[in-house]
Write a protein that holds these residues in place. Structure first.
Motif, PDB file in Angstrom:
ATOM      1  N   ARG A  11      22.233 -39.757  -3.826  1.00 28.21           N
ATOM      2  CA  ARG A  11      22.431 -39.259  -4.935  1.00 28.21           C
ATOM      3  C   ARG A  11      21.726 -39.444  -5.699  1.00 28.21           C
ATOM      4  O   ARG A  11      20.776 -40.726  -6.089  1.00 28.21           O
ATOM      5  CB  ARG A  11      23.683 -40.413  -5.260  1.00 28.21           C
ATOM      6  N   PHE A  12      21.562 -38.371  -6.620  1.00 28.05           N
ATOM      7  CA  PHE A  12      20.043 -38.473  -7.786  1.00 28.05           C
ATOM      8  C   PHE A  12      20.620 -38.471  -8.437  1.00 28.05           C
ATOM      9  O   PHE A  12      21.664 -39.142  -8.980  1.00 28.05           O
ATOM     10  CB  PHE A  12      19.217 -37.098  -8.148  1.00 28.05           C
ATOM     11  N   LEU A  13      19.485 -39.448  -9.320  1.00 26.53           N
ATOM     12  CA  LEU A  13      19.334 -39.901 -10.576  1.00 26.53           C
ATOM     13  C   LEU A  13      19.675 -38.870 -11.521  1.00 26.53           C
ATOM     14  O   LEU A  13      19.476 -37.736 -11.031  1.00 26.53           O
ATOM     15  CB  LEU A  13      18.713 -40.470 -11.743  1.00 26.53           C
ATOM     16  N   LYS A  14      21.179 -38.542 -12.242  1.00 27.26           N
ATOM     17  CA  LYS A  14      21.340 -37.458 -13.411  1.00 27.26           C
ATOM     18  C   LYS A  14      20.098 -36.941 -14.227  1.00 27.26           C
ATOM     19  O   LYS A  14      20.190 -35.952 -14.381  1.00 27.26           O
ATOM     20  CB  LYS A  14      21.921 -37.896 -15.192  1.00 27.26           C
ATOM     21  N   PHE A 217      14.166 -41.714  -2.095  1.00 29.02           N
ATOM     22  CA  PHE A 217      12.663 -41.668  -2.703  1.00 29.02           C
ATOM     23  C   PHE A 217      12.910 -42.130  -4.195  1.00 29.02           C
ATOM     24  O   PHE A 217      14.309 -43.691  -4.188  1.00 29.02           O
ATOM     25  CB  PHE A 217      12.783 -39.638  -3.599  1.00 29.02           C
ATOM     26  N   GLY A 218      12.413 -42.410  -5.037  1.00 25.93           N
ATOM     27  CA  GLY A 218      12.297 -43.385  -6.448  1.00 25.93           C
ATOM     28  C   GLY A 218      13.373 -43.024  -6.703  1.00 25.93           C
ATOM     29  O   GLY A 218      14.141 -43.642  -7.479  1.00 25.93           O
ATOM     30  N   LEU A 219      13.585 -41.704  -7.648  1.00 26.40           N
ATOM     31  CA  LEU A 219      14.603 -41.237  -8.025  1.00 26.40           C
ATOM     32  C   LEU A 219      16.382 -41.684  -7.991  1.00 26.40           C
ATOM     33  O   LEU A 219      16.580 -41.462  -8.262  1.00 26.40           O
ATOM     34  CB  LEU A 219      14.392 -40.018  -8.454  1.00 26.40           C
ATOM     35  N   ASP A 220      15.614 -41.666  -6.262  1.00 26.66           N
ATOM     36  CA  ASP A 220      17.430 -41.766  -6.039  1.00 26.66           C
ATOM     37  C   ASP A 220      17.734 -43.538  -5.972  1.00 26.66           C
ATOM     38  O   ASP A 220      18.947 -43.758  -5.945  1.00 26.66           O
ATOM     39  CB  ASP A 220      17.603 -41.790  -4.267  1.00 26.66           C
ATOM     40  N   VAL A 221      16.844 -44.433  -6.932  1.00 25.51           N
ATOM     41  CA  VAL A 221      17.438 -45.679  -7.075  1.00 25.51           C
ATOM     42  C   VAL A 221      17.765 -46.009  -8.247  1.00 25.51           C
ATOM     43  O   VAL A 221      18.065 -45.571  -9.292  1.00 25.51           O
ATOM     44  CB  VAL A 221      15.904 -46.719  -6.510  1.00 25.51           C
ATOM     45  N   LEU A 348       6.718 -38.294 -11.614  1.00 22.56           N
ATOM     46  CA  LEU A 348       6.370 -39.642 -11.538  1.00 22.56           C
ATOM     47  C   LEU A 348       7.446 -40.313 -11.732  1.00 22.56           C
ATOM     48  O   LEU A 348       8.227 -40.136 -12.881  1.00 22.56           O
ATOM     49  CB  LEU A 348       5.536 -39.844 -12.128  1.00 22.56           C
ATOM     50  N   ASN A 349       8.126 -41.507 -11.178  1.00 26.91           N
ATOM     51  CA  ASN A 349       9.086 -42.380 -11.597  1.00 26.91           C
ATOM     52  C   ASN A 349       9.413 -43.785 -10.776  1.00 26.91           C
ATOM     53  O   ASN A 349       8.115 -44.026  -9.720  1.00 26.91           O
ATOM     54  CB  ASN A 349      10.228 -41.594 -11.279  1.00 26.91           C
ATOM     55  N   CYS A 350       9.869 -44.432 -11.907  1.00 29.39           N
ATOM     56  CA  CYS A 350       9.943 -45.952 -11.323  1.00 29.39           C
ATOM     57  C   CYS A 350      11.058 -46.873 -11.633  1.00 29.39           C
ATOM     58  O   CYS A 350      11.089 -46.637 -13.205  1.00 29.39           O
ATOM     59  CB  CYS A 350       8.480 -46.450 -11.705  1.00 29.39           C
ATOM     60  N   VAL A 351      10.848 -48.092 -11.009  1.00 31.50           N
ATOM     61  CA  VAL A 351      12.077 -48.527 -11.563  1.00 31.50           C
ATOM     62  C   VAL A 351      11.558 -50.081 -11.434  1.00 31.50           C
ATOM     63  O   VAL A 351      10.968 -50.070 -10.911  1.00 31.50           O
ATOM     64  CB  VAL A 351      13.455 -47.948 -10.361  1.00 31.50           C
ATOM     65  N   ALA A 352      12.395 -50.906 -12.456  1.00 29.26           N
ATOM     66  CA  ALA A 352      11.351 -51.785 -12.848  1.00 29.26           C
ATOM     67  C   ALA A 352      12.487 -53.578 -13.497  1.00 29.26           C
ATOM     68  O   ALA A 352      13.629 -52.977 -14.096  1.00 29.26           O
ATOM     69  CB  ALA A 352       9.731 -51.955 -13.740  1.00 29.26           C
TER      70      ALA A 352
END
Length: 417
Positions: A11-14, A217-221, A348-352
Motif C-alpha cells: 500500500r502506497f501512501l496517497k 520502500f520509504g513511501l510505504d511506511v 525523495l521521502n523520509c518518515v521521522a
C-alpha cells in the motif's frame, strides 16, 4: 587463503500517484498511542558476529549493512556469507542493519554507507570471514557433542556431518552449543575452485517481495497518527526565506501547520494531496543570493571559457600539438550533453518520529551514519538515541548519499517542530 576475524499488494501512501511534485515527508506526531515497532524482533541463540544470526529453528538471518537500491546487494552479499557458512542461498533471510559502528565501510573509515560500486569488494573478506567463523564454531560444537575431532567433521547445506556419514546435526540444533564455543582467531577461507555459489547465477532474494508487493520502500511506511508534509523549496541553490504568507495554505481543508524549516517551508497536513494544495497556495518570497542570475546558458559559457584555458598535464607522449598544427586537414566538433538529474523512480521521502527521549527515522538512504548524526544534531539527542530504519530504495544514484542529509534533516526538523 586465510582471513582474520574483525570482530494483499503493498500500500502506497496517497502521495504515490503524484509524488513527483515535491519532497514528501512523513512526520509522526504524538497525537495517538505510542509508536509500534516497525519490524519484529527475535532472540537468536547463535550470533557469532554482527552479520549473522542462527536460531534454534534453523533460521539463518543475514544483517545487510548496505542499501539495496536495485544494484543487487540483497543477493550478492548474502552469497558471500552463505558460501563460507555452507548454507543454501535460498535458506538465508535478509534484514537491514541499523546504524552502528559494526557496519562501518571497510574502505571509507568511520561511516556506514553504500556507493561507488564498492559493496562487494569492500566486504569480500569481511563477510566471507564472518561466514567461515560461524561455520568453524558450529563444526566444533558438533565435534564436541560427538566426541570426535573437528577436522573429521564436515559442514554441508546447513548441517554438520558426522565422520561416519550416518549422523548429522542441523545448525539450529547446534546453535546453543555453538554459542559457547570460543571464537577462532583465524579461519581458513575457500579457494576459488571450491566455490559453490560465488560466480554462479542465482535468483534475486528480493525478487519475490518486489513482485508480490511486500517490499517496503520509504513511501510505504505508514505509522499510526502520521501526517504528511510537502516542502516548498527555493528556486535556486543557496537562497534563503525572506517571508511567507500562509493564510491561503492554512485554509486548505486538512492542512494543520505551516512551518519554515532550514531549506524551505513545510506544509503539514492529514494527507499528501492536502499538503500539496497547501504548498501550492503559499506565497513565498526568497532572497535568491549570489545564484539569482545563474542559468544554464551562463554555465555553458563558463565551461567553454574554462575549456580554453591550459589544463594540467597528466602525461605527455610524442608531439601531438605540433602534428595537429601541421596537418593538411582539420576536423573540429563541439559536443554538449544536458545536465542529467539523479531522477530516481521513488521520489525523495523520509518518515521521522521525534520524541523527547529518542528519534526514529525510516528512509531509503545510502548514508546511515551521516543521517544519524544530522538527526542527533537537530534534535539535541545522543546519536545512539537516533534509530535509522533503512528501507528498500527506489533508485539511489548517489542522490540518497547526500553528505548534508538534506531530505532526512528536513523530515526530522519538521517532526520536531
Amino acid at each position: 587463503m586465510t582471513g582474520t576475524v574483525n570482530f494483499s499488494r503493498r500500500r502506497f501512501l496517497k502521495a504515490s500517484a503524484v509524488a513527483g511534485s515535491g519532497l514528501i515527508i512523513g512526520c509522526y506526531l504524538p497525537i495517538g498511542g505510542r509508536l509500534a515497532q516497525a519490524l519484529p524482533t527475535s532472540t537468536e541463540a547463535f550470533s557469532p558476529n554482527a552479520f549473522l544470526r542462527i536460531a534454534p529453528d534453523d533460521t539463518v538471518t543475514f544483517v545487510l549493512h548496505k542499501s539495496e537500491m536495485g544494484q543487487g546487494v540483497y543477493t550478492s552479499l548474502p552469497m558471500l556469507i552463505a558460501e563460507e557458512l555452507e548454507v543454501d542461498l535460498s535458506a538465508v533471510r535478509v534484514q537491514f542493519a541499523p546504524a552502528h559502528p559494526d557496519y562501518y565501510h571497510t574502505q571509507w573509515g568511520p561511516v556506514q554507507g553504500t556507493g561507488g560500486s564498492t559493496s562487494v569488494n569492500s566486504t569480500w573478506t569481511q563477510l566471507r570471514t564472518a561466514g567461515a567463523t560461524a561455520r568453524e564454531m558450529l563444526v566444533s560444537a558438533a565435534a564436541e557433542d560427538w566426541g570426535v575431532s573437528a577436522e573429521d567433521c564436515e559442514a554441508r547445506s546447513g548441517h554438520v556431518i558426522h565422520p561416519d556419514g550416518h549422523d548429522r546435526l542441523s545448525y539450529g540444533a547446534l546453535a546453543d552449543r555453538a554459542a559457547q564455543m570460543p571464537v577462532p582467531e583465524n579461519v581458513l577461507l575457500k579457494e576459488p575452485e571450491e566455490f559453490r555459489l560465488i560466480g554462479r547465477s542465482a535468483p534475486r532474494l528480493d525478487g519475490p517481495q518486489k513482485v508480490n508487493g511486500s517490499a517496503v520502500f520509504g513511501l510505504d511506511v505508514a505509522l499510526p497518527g502520521m501526517q504528511t508534509a510537502v516542502v516548498a523549496h527555493p528556486p535556486v541553490f543557496g537562497a534563503r526565506l525572506k517571508s511567507v504568507e500562509a493564510k491561503a495554505a492554512e485554509s486548505v481543508p486538512g492542512v494543520r501547520h505551516v512551518l519554515p524549516i532550514d531549506g524551505g517551508v513545510a506544509v503539514i497536513a492529514d494527507s499528501f494531496w492536502a499538503a500539496k494544495k497547501g504548498r501550492d497556495a503559499l506565497q513565498v518570497a526568497w532572497d535568491e543570493g549570489p545564484n539569482a542570475e545563474l542559468s544554464s546558458e551562463a554555465l555553458w559559457r563558463r565551461y567553454a571559457h574554462t575549456a580554453e584555458e591550459p589544463g594540467l598535464v597528466a602525461r605527455e607522449e610524442g608531439q601531438a600539438l605540433k602534428t595537429l598544427q601541421s596537418a593538411a586537414r582539420h576536423i573540429e566538433a563541439v559536443y554538449q550533453l544536458p545536465y542529467l538529474a539523479h531522477a530516481t523512480m521513488e521520489p525523495l521521502n523520509c518518515v521521522a518520529d521525534v520524541r523527547r527521549d529518542g528519534c526514529d527515522v525510516w528512509a531509503g538512504t545510502q548514508f546511515q551514519t551521516l543521517d544519524q548524526q544530522a538527526a542527533a544534531r537537530i534534535t539535541g539527542l545522543a546519536p545512539e538515541a537516533v534509530k535509522i530504519h533503512t528501507t528498500f530504495l527506489g533508485g539511489g544514484f548517489g542522490r540518497r548519499a547526500n553528505p548534508r542529509s538534506d531530505f532526512v534533516s528536513m523530515a526530522v526538523e519538521t517532526s520536531k517542530g
